[in-house]
Design a protein around this motif. Structure first.
Motif, short mmCIF file in Angstrom:
data_model
loop_
_atom_site.label_atom_id
_atom_site.label_comp_id
_atom_site.label_asym_id
_atom_site.label_seq_id
_atom_site.Cartn_x
_atom_site.Cartn_y
_atom_site.Cartn_z
N VAL A 120 0.88 -1.17 0.00
CA VAL A 120 0.00 0.00 0.00
C VAL A 120 0.92 1.21 0.00
N ARG A 121 0.68 2.12 -0.92
CA ARG A 121 1.47 3.35 -1.00
C ARG A 121 0.56 4.55 -0.87
N ASN A 122 1.09 5.59 -0.21
CA ASN A 122 0.31 6.83 -0.05
C ASN A 122 0.32 7.61 -1.37
N GLN A 123 -0.34 8.75 -1.38
CA GLN A 123 -0.46 9.50 -2.63
C GLN A 123 0.86 10.10 -3.10
N GLU A 124 1.86 10.13 -2.24
CA GLU A 124 3.19 10.57 -2.65
C GLU A 124 4.04 9.41 -3.16
N GLY A 125 3.48 8.20 -3.15
CA GLY A 125 4.20 7.03 -3.62
C GLY A 125 5.05 6.37 -2.55
N GLU A 126 4.95 6.85 -1.32
CA GLU A 126 5.74 6.28 -0.22
C GLU A 126 5.09 5.00 0.28
N LEU A 127 5.93 4.01 0.60
CA LEU A 127 5.43 2.74 1.12
C LEU A 127 4.82 2.94 2.50
N ALA A 128 3.56 2.58 2.65
CA ALA A 128 2.86 2.70 3.93
C ALA A 128 2.65 1.33 4.59
N MET A 129 2.58 0.28 3.77
CA MET A 129 2.39 -1.06 4.30
C MET A 129 2.91 -2.07 3.29
N SER A 130 3.59 -3.10 3.79
CA SER A 130 3.95 -4.24 2.95
C SER A 130 3.25 -5.46 3.51
N SER A 131 2.97 -6.41 2.64
CA SER A 131 2.20 -7.57 3.06
C SER A 131 2.67 -8.81 2.31
N GLU A 132 2.54 -9.93 2.96
CA GLU A 132 2.74 -11.24 2.33
C GLU A 132 1.43 -11.99 2.50
N GLY A 133 1.02 -12.68 1.46
CA GLY A 133 -0.24 -13.40 1.52
C GLY A 133 -0.15 -14.78 0.92
N LEU A 134 -0.96 -15.68 1.44
CA LEU A 134 -1.10 -17.03 0.90
C LEU A 134 -2.59 -17.31 0.76
N VAL A 135 -3.00 -17.64 -0.45
CA VAL A 135 -4.41 -17.94 -0.71
C VAL A 135 -4.51 -19.26 -1.46
N LEU A 136 -5.67 -19.86 -1.38
CA LEU A 136 -5.99 -21.05 -2.16
C LEU A 136 -6.96 -20.60 -3.25
N VAL A 137 -6.64 -20.93 -4.49
CA VAL A 137 -7.53 -20.63 -5.62
C VAL A 137 -7.94 -21.96 -6.23
N THR A 138 -9.25 -22.19 -6.31
CA THR A 138 -9.77 -23.43 -6.89
C THR A 138 -10.74 -23.10 -8.01
N ALA A 139 -10.92 -24.06 -8.91
CA ALA A 139 -11.84 -23.87 -10.02
C ALA A 139 -13.28 -24.13 -9.62
N THR A 140 -13.48 -24.87 -8.52
CA THR A 140 -14.82 -25.23 -8.09
C THR A 140 -15.00 -24.98 -6.60
N ILE A 141 -16.25 -24.96 -6.16
CA ILE A 141 -16.52 -24.81 -4.75
C ILE A 141 -16.50 -26.16 -4.09
#
Length: 141
Positions: A120-141
């Motif tokens: 996430v960067r503010n309107q000046e382009g400065e880094l405000a938050m960094s994140s790492e994420g892990l998700v599961l993506v499936t073709a079906t429910i």
């Protein structure tokens, strides 16, 4: 299985915050820190204005992942970590961005484990938050 997600995939959006939305979100999250609600209090702080709660910017970034992957399958968030480095003002336009850094097929879950790096960067382009994420993506429910 043909993967639904590719390494290097980038998705982003820009969001305009305002004081009402910042205060409302914080209240819904039971975050009653006066920096999110009381303009006079916030003006006397080092921030000099209302700021968004960390949960607000985290939710916007996680929501971007949900919207993006749900257009091609079912997405379940498994793990997210954040590092907040700069306050976001209640009146700022912020940039949200994810990049897919790894995709691993997971046959036992009928999908793919997707690791991402987010910012996430503010309107000046400065880094405000960094994140790492892990998700599961499936073709079906």
């Amino acid at each position: 299985m043909e993967p639904l997600v590719e390494i290097g995939e980038v998705f982003e959006e820009s969001v305009q915050l305002d004081a009402d939305a910042v205060s409302h979100f914080a209240a819904q999250a039971h975050d009653f820190n006066p920096l999110h609600h009381d303009i006079e209090f916030a003006r006397k702080s080092r921030f000099r204005r209302l700021i968004a709660s960390g949960t607000h910017t985290i939710s916007l970034l996680c929501g971007l992942a949900a919207i993006h992957f749900s257009q091609r399958g079912v997405m379940l968030g498994l793990e997210f970590s954040q590092r907040l480095t700069k306050a976001i003002g209640a009146d700022e336009r912020i940039s949200l961005r994810w990049e897919v850094i790894d995709v691993t097929e997971k046959p036992s879950l009928a999908g793919w484990l997707v690791r991402m790096h987010g910012e996430v960067r503010n309107q000046e382009g400065e880094l405000a938050m960094s994140s790492e994420g892990l998700v599961l993506v499936t073709a079906t429910i």
